[in-house]
Design a protein around this motif. Structure first.
Motif, short mmCIF file in Angstrom:
data_model
loop_
_atom_site.label_atom_id
_atom_site.label_comp_id
_atom_site.label_asym_id
_atom_site.label_seq_id
_atom_site.Cartn_x
_atom_site.Cartn_y
_atom_site.Cartn_z
N ILE A 72 0.94 4.78 -6.43
CA ILE A 72 0.68 5.31 -5.10
C ILE A 72 1.66 4.69 -4.13
O ILE A 72 2.21 3.61 -4.36
CB ILE A 72 -0.77 5.04 -4.62
N ASN A 73 1.90 5.38 -3.03
CA ASN A 73 2.74 4.87 -1.96
C ASN A 73 1.86 4.22 -0.90
O ASN A 73 0.93 4.85 -0.40
CB ASN A 73 3.56 6.00 -1.33
N VAL A 74 2.18 2.97 -0.57
CA VAL A 74 1.41 2.23 0.43
C VAL A 74 2.38 1.44 1.30
O VAL A 74 3.56 1.32 1.00
CB VAL A 74 0.39 1.26 -0.22
N ASP A 75 1.86 0.89 2.40
CA ASP A 75 2.64 0.00 3.24
C ASP A 75 2.29 -1.45 2.89
O ASP A 75 1.14 -1.87 3.03
CB ASP A 75 2.34 0.25 4.73
N LYS A 76 3.28 -2.18 2.39
CA LYS A 76 3.07 -3.61 2.12
C LYS A 76 3.10 -4.37 3.44
O LYS A 76 3.98 -4.16 4.27
CB LYS A 76 4.17 -4.13 1.20
N VAL A 77 2.11 -5.25 3.63
CA VAL A 77 2.06 -6.07 4.83
C VAL A 77 2.82 -7.37 4.55
O VAL A 77 2.40 -8.18 3.71
CB VAL A 77 0.60 -6.37 5.24
N THR B 87 11.99 -3.93 7.89
CA THR B 87 10.54 -3.80 8.06
C THR B 87 10.22 -3.18 9.42
O THR B 87 11.01 -3.23 10.35
CB THR B 87 9.86 -5.18 7.96
N ASP B 88 9.05 -2.59 9.49
CA ASP B 88 8.57 -2.00 10.73
C ASP B 88 7.53 -2.92 11.32
O ASP B 88 6.93 -3.76 10.63
CB ASP B 88 7.97 -0.61 10.45
N PRO C 55 7.23 0.35 3.43
CA PRO C 55 6.65 1.24 2.41
C PRO C 55 7.10 0.86 1.00
O PRO C 55 8.28 0.63 0.75
CB PRO C 55 7.16 2.62 2.82
N VAL C 56 6.14 0.79 0.08
CA VAL C 56 6.43 0.46 -1.31
C VAL C 56 5.62 1.38 -2.21
O VAL C 56 4.66 2.03 -1.79
CB VAL C 56 6.07 -1.01 -1.65
N THR C 57 6.02 1.45 -3.49
CA THR C 57 5.28 2.18 -4.51
C THR C 57 4.70 1.17 -5.48
O THR C 57 5.44 0.34 -6.03
CB THR C 57 6.19 3.17 -5.25
N VAL C 58 3.38 1.20 -5.69
CA VAL C 58 2.72 0.22 -6.55
C VAL C 58 2.04 0.92 -7.72
O VAL C 58 1.66 2.10 -7.64
CB VAL C 58 1.68 -0.61 -5.75
N GLU C 59 1.88 0.17 -8.82
CA GLU C 59 1.26 0.68 -10.04
C GLU C 59 0.05 -0.18 -10.37
O GLU C 59 0.10 -1.40 -10.29
CB GLU C 59 2.27 0.62 -11.20
#
Length: 217
Positions: free
Chosen positions: A15-20, A129-130, A175-179
């Motif tokens: 999934i695509n999520v925003d890493k903090v 980063t944003d 934004p990152v893609t995690v598994e």
């Protein structure tokens, strides 16, 4: 490419999520003193402002509520470890409205008054980063008004001061893609609404029908 097999009923999904990268919560208050005539639609020079109570409303600007003006690397020693963090100069943009409430309950609301304030925060926020600012509390109150003078579509305050208070959550994200292994959600069972079975009222068999005897002697 070899297909990845399920594990105990779970499946590897991406999934695509925003890493903090970093996250702080802080309070920030400031005052503004708008000068000159403030636009009030519907006001004329003959409008009576006697007895009006002056309040305000504040909200983030609809466009560019947060702008990063400058990002500078700064070395820090935290718990004995040297780290490189970023000092950010952030411009936060708001819109303020002035509200007049009269004794008869009617109100007059000003046009949006744009307000900008800058502050510096230190975060792990490397280039790319944003920065997101969310307000858990954003409020204002009118401290002073001075004398109110009505004009053609305007009101002038001789000494208007507004205090703005914020509780803000500031995060640096990317934004990152995690598994990960996960179960797929299943829909819940539908709640079926059916007709209730026929019912009859409770009977008083002790008193009716008559069993042929008298219980009272």
């Amino acid at each position: 490419m070899q297909e990845k097999k399920p594990f105990d009923g779970k499946e590897l999904i991406c999934i695509n999520v925003d890493k903090v990268y970093d996250w702080i919560v802080k309070e920030k208050s400031f005052d503004i003193s708008p000068t000159g005539a403030i636009t009030f639609p519907g006001v004329t020079a003959a409008t009576s402002l006697t007895g009006a109570i002056v309040t305000c409303d504040v909200a983030p600007a609809a466009t560019n509520p947060v702008v990063i003006l400058h990002r500078e690397d700064r070395p820090f020693c935290i718990d004995g470890t040297n780290v490189c963090l970023q000092q950010l100069t952030i411009q936060k943009n708001f819109v303020v409205k002035i509200i007049l409430t009269f004794p008869n309950g009617t109100t007059l609301t000003s046009a949006n008054i744009p307000v900008s304030r800058c502050e510096q925060v230190t975060l792990c926020a490397p280039e790319g980063t944003d920065v997101e600012v969310r307000y858990t509390n954003l409020d204002c109150f009118v401290c002073t008004t001075g004398t109110l003078t009505a004009g053609a579509g305007t009101i002038t305050f001789s000494a208007l001061t507004i205090s703005v208070a914020t509780c803000q959550s500031i995060q640096s994200t990317f934004p990152v893609t995690v598994e990960f292994l996960a179960d797929f959600c299943e829909p819940r069972a539908d709640i079926v609404s059916g007709c209730a079975p026929p019912t009859r009222p409770q009977q008083c068999s002790v008193v009716f029908p008559d069993a042929g005897g008298n219980c009272c002697n």
